[in-house]
Design a protein around this motif. Structure first.
Motif, PDB file in Angstrom:
ATOM      1  N   VAL A  77      31.124  40.470  35.619  1.00  0.00           N
ATOM      2  CA  VAL A  77      32.048  41.586  35.421  1.00  0.00           C
ATOM      3  C   VAL A  77      32.664  41.535  34.028  1.00  0.00           C
ATOM      4  N   ILE A 223      35.305  47.817  39.675  1.00  0.00           N
ATOM      5  CA  ILE A 223      35.051  47.762  41.121  1.00  0.00           C
ATOM      6  C   ILE A 223      33.553  47.707  41.398  1.00  0.00           C
ATOM      7  N   PHE A 226      32.125  44.160  40.782  1.00  0.00           N
ATOM      8  CA  PHE A 226      32.352  43.190  41.859  1.00  0.00           C
ATOM      9  C   PHE A 226      31.494  43.484  43.080  1.00  0.00           C
ATOM     10  N   MET A 271      37.918  39.125  48.498  1.00  0.00           N
ATOM     11  CA  MET A 271      37.479  39.980  47.397  1.00  0.00           C
ATOM     12  C   MET A 271      38.313  41.256  47.317  1.00  0.00           C
ATOM     13  N   VAL A 275      40.145  42.290  43.857  1.00  0.00           N
ATOM     14  CA  VAL A 275      39.921  43.585  43.211  1.00  0.00           C
ATOM     15  C   VAL A 275      41.212  44.408  43.208  1.00  0.00           C
ATOM     16  N   THR A 279      43.130  45.580  39.841  1.00  0.00           N
ATOM     17  CA  THR A 279      43.390  47.008  39.662  1.00  0.00           C
ATOM     18  C   THR A 279      44.876  47.259  39.430  1.00  0.00           C
TER      19      THR A 279
END
Length: 295
Positions: A77, A223, A226, A271, A275, A279
């Motif tokens: 990422v 996003i 991931f 996860m 995330v 964010t």
């Protein structure tokens, strides 16, 4: 009058009912079930056995492969998202000017985003980077070392997946194009009158006015990064030495290959938190670097 309003409300609810039913049945209920299963030992074939935080304790303290896959995914990422956004922005800047073939070029550059995650493209990519594949053949034609095992080395295997991700920049490019067209032309006209060069116009006008679009693309691509699955599962199968084993692939293996669905659900919720946290962090920092014209 009241009867008419009641009918309008009923009509409105009927129109949105497919979405509500789909959201409840296929998103909300499965998410709640997965949260419950994350606290159980569940192998799909037998009833779930409640074990509290057992899965999470095992995940954080005993499963070394968990941290390995998490690190691999973070690396992927960290490099794929900025490179993809950079490539998308460069191509968008080249295509923003209207021309005869502009629509054709936009379509061509967008196609990889549609087919890039397919199994067929993954197999093609695997063949291209094989020891006897097209990449080594091209290097041989140019007089460069051509016996590189791209997918057999830990140092290069992950980069083949990153390159594939960068190649799929089409969706971000179209969003950048839309953002570029929203920048007021009078700003550029005023800059031309002042004798401002291209470099200054880009960093003083284009980039600041494009920050909301960059912000939107950054969230979406992070996003998606991931959630990457097909690249690792088809092209490298996590090899060599698990250096390309993505987190989602390992979660899939635990859930459906090793029949540890409870453990897989725990991984999924971890996860979700990662995330969600990243964010939220990006949203918190937007005040310092995202410029909105209305402000």
């Amino acid at each position: 009058m009241a009867h008419r309003k009641r009918r309008e409300k009923i009509t409105g609810y009927l129109f949105i009912s497919p979405f509500i039913i789909g959201f409840v049945c296929f998103i909300s209920i499965p998410m709640l079930l997965s949260l419950f299963f994350s606290f159980t030992r569940y192998d799909i074939l037998s009833p779930p056995e409640f074990i509290g935080l057992g899965n999470y304790i095992t995940m954080f303290t005993e499963d070394k492969l968990f941290w390995k896959t998490f690190g691999v995914t973070m690396f992927y990422v960290l490099f794929s998202v900025p490179l993809r956004l950079l490539m998308a922005l460069i191509v968008a800047l080249l295509l923003v000017r209207p021309g005869r073939l502009s629509a054709f070029y936009r379509t061509v550059f967008y196609l990889p985003s549609i087919i890039g995650s397919s199994v067929a493209v993954a197999i093609l990519w695997k063949r291209m980077f094989a020891s006897n594949g097209m990449i080594n053949a091209l290097l041989g034609e140019m007089g460069i070392e051509s016996n590189i095992a791209w997918l057999g080395r830990s140092q290069t295997a992950i980069w083949t997946l990153i390159i594939l991700s960068v190649w799929q920049f089409g969706s971000s490019m179209l969003i950048f194009l839309a953002g570029l067209k929203q920048i007021p032309q009078y700003l550029y006209e005023a800059a031309i009158v002042d004798g401002v060069g291209w470099f200054t116009k880009f960093f003083k006008i284009t980039l600041p006015m494009l920050t909301p679009t960059i912000f939107f693309n950054l969230i979406n691509q992070m996003i998606n990064g991931f959630m990457a699955f097909t690249q690792s599962f088809i092209i490298t199968e996590g090899k060599p030495q698990n250096s390309t084993l993505f987190y989602v692939v390992y979660m899939y293996q635990n859930s459906f290959k090793f029949n540890k669905l409870g453990y897989g659900c725990a991984m999924a919720w971890f996860m979700v938190l990662i995330v969600g946290g990243l964010t939220a962090l990006i949203f918190l920092t937007q005040r310092k670097w995202v410029y909105y014209e209305t402000e």
